[in-house]
Design an enzyme around this catalytic site. Sequence first.
Site, PDB file in Angstrom:
ATOM      1  N   HIS A  37       7.403  54.834  25.149  1.00 31.05           N
ATOM      2  CA  HIS A  37       8.718  54.199  25.113  1.00 31.05           C
ATOM      3  C   HIS A  37       9.737  55.158  25.727  1.00 31.05           C
ATOM      4  O   HIS A  37       9.416  56.315  26.012  1.00 31.05           O
ATOM      5  CB  HIS A  37       9.115  53.882  23.669  1.00 31.05           C
ATOM      6  CG  HIS A  37       9.193  55.128  22.835  1.00 31.05           C
ATOM      7  ND1 HIS A  37       8.085  55.676  22.203  1.00 31.05           N
ATOM      8  CD2 HIS A  37      10.223  55.969  22.571  1.00 31.05           C
ATOM      9  CE1 HIS A  37       8.441  56.779  21.571  1.00 31.05           C
ATOM     10  NE2 HIS A  37       9.740  56.989  21.794  1.00 31.05           N
ATOM     11  N   HIS A 121      13.268  59.998  29.297  1.00 33.16           N
ATOM     12  CA  HIS A 121      11.904  60.297  29.736  1.00 33.16           C
ATOM     13  C   HIS A 121      10.926  59.529  28.865  1.00 33.16           C
ATOM     14  O   HIS A 121      11.306  58.960  27.839  1.00 33.16           O
ATOM     15  CB  HIS A 121      11.617  61.796  29.614  1.00 33.16           C
ATOM     16  CG  HIS A 121      11.635  62.281  28.208  1.00 33.16           C
ATOM     17  ND1 HIS A 121      12.811  62.581  27.537  1.00 33.16           N
ATOM     18  CD2 HIS A 121      10.626  62.480  27.320  1.00 33.16           C
ATOM     19  CE1 HIS A 121      12.520  62.954  26.308  1.00 33.16           C
ATOM     20  NE2 HIS A 121      11.200  62.904  26.137  1.00 33.16           N
TER      21      HIS A 121
END
Length: 190
Positions: A37, A121
């Site tokens: 995620h 990220h």
Amino acid sequence: MIRLFAAIPLPEAMRERLSRLNGGVPGARWVAPENMHITLRFIGEVDEGRAQDIDAALDTVTAQPFPLTLSGLGNFGRGHRAHTLWVGVEKNPALHHLRDKVESAVVRAGLPAEERKYSPHITLARLKDTNSAKLGRFLEENGMFQDGPIMVERFCLYESILGRSGPVYHEVRSYPLGGWSPGGDEAGEE
């Protein structure tokens, strides 16, 4: 107590492509594809009442859907102290706008403001005692990785349950982008 974070879920096809990068780095504990995620805000442990306040605050977040592209690999920590291997996200003002709205909602719900700079990220692996030369080689061989764009149409509140084999994430609630939906029970369903 419940351990929470807000994040953008990734489509299954993208998670599968990311999981193909898994390997070639001794000492890496690779993230399971279903746990991949883009974190918007780590919340941490809160009681049930605070969790309800956070949910209510996140339900008021409004932002428009936006495209998102993954680009490049990197790591947090240097040399033998490298601790996280990640895939980057191309610079995107809409992502930062959403993150700022989520941050504001969490603060309104009574949590302190996040002090760390936001660095979007996707964590690929957690590293421990990783050979820096092998990590460098992996980054060199895969550093041009790119995927997307995908359309971000929602974000979610997740519960993180810590276990011996690593954390397991469960979606608690989904919040659609494109406008506020009172009550929101059906809004995030797909």
